[in-house]
Each structure stands twice: as C-alpha cells, then as structure tokens.
Design an enzyme around this catalytic site. Sequence first.
Site, PDB file in Angstrom:
ATOM      1  N   ARG A  56      29.249   8.743  33.897  1.00 35.69           N
ATOM      2  CA  ARG A  56      29.190   7.329  34.302  1.00 35.69           C
ATOM      3  C   ARG A  56      29.548   6.441  33.111  1.00 35.69           C
ATOM      4  O   ARG A  56      30.267   5.453  33.250  1.00 35.69           O
ATOM      5  CB  ARG A  56      27.795   6.981  34.853  1.00 35.69           C
ATOM      6  CG  ARG A  56      27.475   7.667  36.175  1.00 35.69           C
ATOM      7  CD  ARG A  56      26.218   7.109  36.831  1.00 35.69           C
ATOM      8  NE  ARG A  56      24.992   7.340  36.079  1.00 35.69           N
ATOM      9  CZ  ARG A  56      24.227   8.421  36.195  1.00 35.69           C
ATOM     10  NH1 ARG A  56      24.584   9.404  37.017  1.00 35.69           N
ATOM     11  NH2 ARG A  56      23.104   8.537  35.507  1.00 35.69           N
ATOM     12  N   LYS A 147      22.626 -10.633  40.063  1.00 33.97           N
ATOM     13  CA  LYS A 147      23.057 -10.464  41.448  1.00 33.97           C
ATOM     14  C   LYS A 147      21.927  -9.879  42.268  1.00 33.97           C
ATOM     15  O   LYS A 147      21.186  -9.021  41.785  1.00 33.97           O
ATOM     16  CB  LYS A 147      24.269  -9.532  41.510  1.00 33.97           C
ATOM     17  CG  LYS A 147      24.870  -9.440  42.904  1.00 33.97           C
ATOM     18  CD  LYS A 147      25.869  -8.306  43.019  1.00 33.97           C
ATOM     19  CE  LYS A 147      25.232  -7.098  43.675  1.00 33.97           C
ATOM     20  NZ  LYS A 147      26.220  -6.101  44.103  1.00 33.97           N
ATOM     21  N   LYS A 230      28.039 -15.239  46.833  1.00 35.18           N
ATOM     22  CA  LYS A 230      28.879 -14.043  47.037  1.00 35.18           C
ATOM     23  C   LYS A 230      28.824 -13.648  48.512  1.00 35.18           C
ATOM     24  O   LYS A 230      28.008 -12.828  48.911  1.00 35.18           O
ATOM     25  CB  LYS A 230      28.408 -12.888  46.142  1.00 35.18           C
ATOM     26  CG  LYS A 230      29.242 -11.612  46.333  1.00 35.18           C
ATOM     27  CD  LYS A 230      28.992 -10.570  45.256  1.00 35.18           C
ATOM     28  CE  LYS A 230      29.785  -9.299  45.550  1.00 35.18           C
ATOM     29  NZ  LYS A 230      29.741  -8.329  44.438  1.00 35.18           N
TER      30      LYS A 230
END
Length: 363
Positions: A56, A147, A230
């Site tokens: 990752r 977020k 968003k």
Amino acid sequence: MTHQYPALTTEQKRELQDIAQRIVAPGKGILAADESTGSMAKRLNPIGVENTEENRRLYRQLLFTADERMDKCIGGVIFFHETLYQKADDGTPFAKMIKDRGIVVGIKVDKGVVPLAGTNGETTTQGLDGLSERCAQYKKDGADFAKWRSVLKISETSPSELAIMENANVLARYASICQQNGIVPIVEPEILPDGDHDLKRCQYVTEKVLAACYKALSDHHVYLEGTLLKPNMVTAGHSCPTKFSNQEIAMATVTALRRTVPPAVTGVTFLSGGQSEEEASINLNAINNCPLTKPWALTFSYGRALQASALSAWRGVKENEKAATEEFLKRAEANGLAAQGKYVSSGMDGSAGQSLYVANHAY
C-alpha cells in the site's frame, strides 16, 4: 430563540475559507487516496498484488511522487489514517511531501457505515465519538481538511425520511467539530448509482438530500465558506434502460445544485461514483460548460477515476512505476482541464473507458 453564540472567531473563519479556496483553486481538484485497508484489497488483489502495508505504501508513493505536473491540477489529497503516518523511501513523511508541494493534506475521519434499524437496509455513518480529539491531533500532524461519507440509496422505499434526516444531522455534527479544530470539512452525502431509476428521480432525490444537509448545517451553525460539498453527479441508475447524454447529466446536476446549495459554499468536488475514468472527465467538463450560472467552483474528488489506469499499469512491479505514474498524471491533467470546461475527450479506448462500478459500494 435565535440568539447567536459565536462558534468561530474571525481568524478561524478566515483560515477555513483560505484552506477551502486553495483546494479548489481554478483547474485543481482532489485526489482521494483514502481507501481503507479493506478497500485496498479490492484494488490490489485483481492486479495480483498482496494487500500488505508495504505494498500500500509503495502504491501511494508512486502517486505522491508524480512530477510537478501534479501540482497544477491537484489542490488536495485525502489520506487514510495509515498513509498519513507512512514515509517515502527516502524517509520523508508522505504528509510533509504533499504539503511541501503546496498541496493541502486531508484525512478521512468517518468509521464506516452501519445499519439504520427500522429501515429497508439503509445506513448511517459512525465516527463522531472522539472526533474532536482526533481532529486536533490530525491538525497537528499536518491535515487541514477532512472527509466524512454518508451513503443513501434510491429504491421504491428509500431514501426514507429517517435516513435523510439522520445522515444530514451526522454530517452537520461532523462539520461543526472539524471547524472547531481548524479543519475544513468535506460534506459527502453520496447517493449510490445502484438501481433502475431514471435521471429525473435521481435529480429529485439529490435535491431533497442536499436541502436536508444544508438545513442541518445551518442548524449546527456551520460556516459554509469554510466547507466543501462532495456530491454524486445526477445520473440515472446503473440498471436504467434509458441512456442520457453528458449534457443532460450536466443540466440535471447543475439544476439540483442551484436549487439547494447556497452560493456561500466555496466548492463542489464531485465523487466519480464508479464512472469510468473517461466518463468522469467528460461529465465534469459538461457540468462546467452547462449554460446556467454557477456560483461555486465545480471540480473533482476522484479515487478510482484517477487511479484505475495507474493500478493496471503498475501491477506491483517496480519497473512499471514510471508508467503507472504517467497514467495517473494523464487522468489528473484531464480532470484539471475538465474542471475548467476545457477537456477534449480522446475517445473511450483502453482502460480509461472501463466502468469502475461496484454494486452497493462500501469503502
């Protein structure tokens, strides 16, 4: 009684608005690289790469080390907790690396969706517990925006009044907590593209959901200039037999936003919602060329639609890193142009034209 207890000082407001404006400066959008460990498995396994912390890290590194072309079209990068504390090969923390390029660092702070009892399979999002402390720590560690994703779905019975209200309220509470800690909240009420509903129905539902969100944000005294939205684009459901043009999608999307999103909101950063890379760019371009007045920056906050071709090119092979980074830059530049209504599509060939749709998508 509508007595006003000031939630933020003038300085706090100024800082929040400044951060929001930097993220959505003309021609810039957001790279959403905040896939959870579980979601990364869905990205890496299909290309034959084991989902380990090191893999990752290597993958995120090839995105974050893209050359200066990235600085012109990426205004913010959303990190996952793990990534925020990882370092590049040379020992530089990823967060510092991104910040030093003048790109704003963001962090996903929700803890995923959980079932909302008494509904037909609807959900709310958890993660408010301890959020203030986490935000304070993330701010110290270099993050300036956050977020939080709420998920709603369209069916005969949904979204229910309860799901709309609960998700709007939890988004507003999150936004308020972020702002108290100097972090710009991205408010993400995603309406999934699953179903056979048409464009009109998606537009209607999007309007109802956004209206509820902005009522809740007002009730919670959230400073709108220091937020970003968003949302999903207004599109027909994936199983809808009728196909709609990019212009129709753009008109429905901008109309829904104009009816519900106050002009005070600094920017709208669309999610790609499983559209192909090319489709996400074409639709964003059409939205920016829509002949209605648009008071906000209209740009992108894409995950898969910026990364799919890069992942396919990389396949976990060191020698492919350069080629993978080029694929990412190609999409980033395309979307930077689309955010200004200047993108000219080169056709739907290759991996950029492949649908990235995953049913009932959970991060």
